[in-house]
Design a protein around this motif. Sequence first.
Motif, PDB file in Angstrom:
ATOM      1  N   GLU A  16       0.919  -1.256   0.017  1.00 24.06           N
ATOM      2  CA  GLU A  16      -0.089   0.031   0.053  1.00 24.06           C
ATOM      3  C   GLU A  16       1.010   1.351   0.000  1.00 24.06           C
ATOM      4  N   HIS A  17       1.829   1.317   0.852  1.00 23.63           N
ATOM      5  CA  HIS A  17       2.594   2.472   1.085  1.00 23.63           C
ATOM      6  C   HIS A  17       3.378   2.958  -0.495  1.00 23.63           C
TER       7      HIS A  17
ATOM      8  N   HIS B  92       0.766   4.060  -3.075  1.00 21.25           N
ATOM      9  CA  HIS B  92       0.091   5.178  -2.896  1.00 21.25           C
ATOM     10  C   HIS B  92       1.193   6.272  -3.250  1.00 21.25           C
ATOM     11  N   LYS B  93       2.326   6.126  -2.924  1.00 23.62           N
ATOM     12  CA  LYS B  93       3.304   6.958  -3.256  1.00 23.62           C
ATOM     13  C   LYS B  93       3.631   7.026  -4.685  1.00 23.62           C
TER      14      LYS B  93
END
Length: 493
Positions: A75-76, A79-80
């Motif tokens: 996820e990190h 999204h980045k």
Amino acid sequence: MYKYLVLFVLLSCGLQGYAGNVRANEESISEEIVSIEAPVVENLSDDAHHHAPGWSVIPFALLLIMIATGPLFYEHFWHKNYPIVACVLAVMVISYYLFVLHNTHAPVHAMAEYVQFIALLSGLFIASGGIMIEVDKEAKPMTNVIILLIGALISNVIGTTGASMLLIRPFIRLNKNRIKPYHIIFFIFMVSNIGGSLTPIGDPPLFLGFLKGVPFFWTLKYNIIPWVFACLALAAVFYFTDKKNKSDYSFGESSHTPSNSVTFVGTKNFLWLAIIVGAVFLDPNVLEWVPAIHYDGQKFSFLREIIMLSSGYLSYKFANKEALQWNEFNFEPIREVAFIFIGIFGTMMPALELVGNFAQSETGAAMITHNTLYWGTGLLSGFLDNAPTYINFLTAALASQGGSINEMADVVGFSNGEFSNSILSLKAISIAAVFFGSMTYIGNGPNFMVKSIAEQVGIKMPSFFGYIIRFSIPILLPLFVLVWLIFFFWGWL
């Protein structure tokens, strides 16, 4: 039902093998990729339309896999970096077309289609963000059902995108003490997709058919019974699902008694919405006086997009600040959609090309029936852009009857039943393209935007696969099978 899925199986599993034979069949296979809002031009040079090999769909498949798995497993990073991932994959495919295949036609069309797509979504998203609708009622199941049905109806007036952006925030606020992911999913089903089946304004595939010659009220006449059936069926499923939600119906404020009123703030933004929707009809291929960019013998609109983007900007600049604040308006949802769909439009060119060539080949045309058109158009519309998918299958259906998508008289005749079984075939294509757009988050533009807005306010939405496994397969697929059986296989209505 298996034999009616054969077209989809061949398209999805046999594309790479088929692609190897494309050049050998160039005389019998149409060499076009139909744009969202521009007519196909014949007699273009062969150099302008070199075909992509089957393996070139890998970046598109990789993007879909990352959209599905990114928010779930990394996820990190996702999204980045999703803007970089989407843009890099798009640039890879576009560069291959430009510098290896020497095909400028497809990338230019993809760019024009993306600009049209994002201009409309951006304008509607921003203008609707300045309209606050406050429904001061108890969030009972029947209240929610009424809102969903009203949204489905409005979708035919301001489009599925306009209706979704206008109603998703008040729908969330109404259910703020009992909101669950299924509320958002059914909203996507009914308002963002199936609702817009009755007019060309409702959904891009139907508008594209209108530009090609399908009469404006054709969809209302022939789609209304399947539309009523699907909307009522989904409303019933939602009602009983929502009835099991034992969360507090009230606003959570003991001193507050709902007034059963509906309040509008920022109503001047309805004017901007009307301008944006009206601009949709400013197509230079239909109205000769509309200025256009001429390229490769075709006309590409720009006035329409300027009007949409300008209206969005002005609607935000002069919006009611209270409405923006209550809506918690920000640009992150449209930013996410803009980058994700750069990747989708840039990488899906080979997939659309292979699908279009197969559908128009002698083998593909021999398989054309209203049943295969329904399942072929539908299942592919859930993963590819449903507007060119609609046109590719309509082109194949016309070609199988000796007609041409480039002859408006043929399209009108096809719509009026002058070709064998043509009304049922067009009905199958139209219903499937719109209905099946609800099968995935990327099946239709508003889907991803509604998901993003819901996540912005803290609703934990299911993943890409979770959406399909938990909702599309158990709810939509049986409904679509029933629609097929009743309206196409048995032909009762």
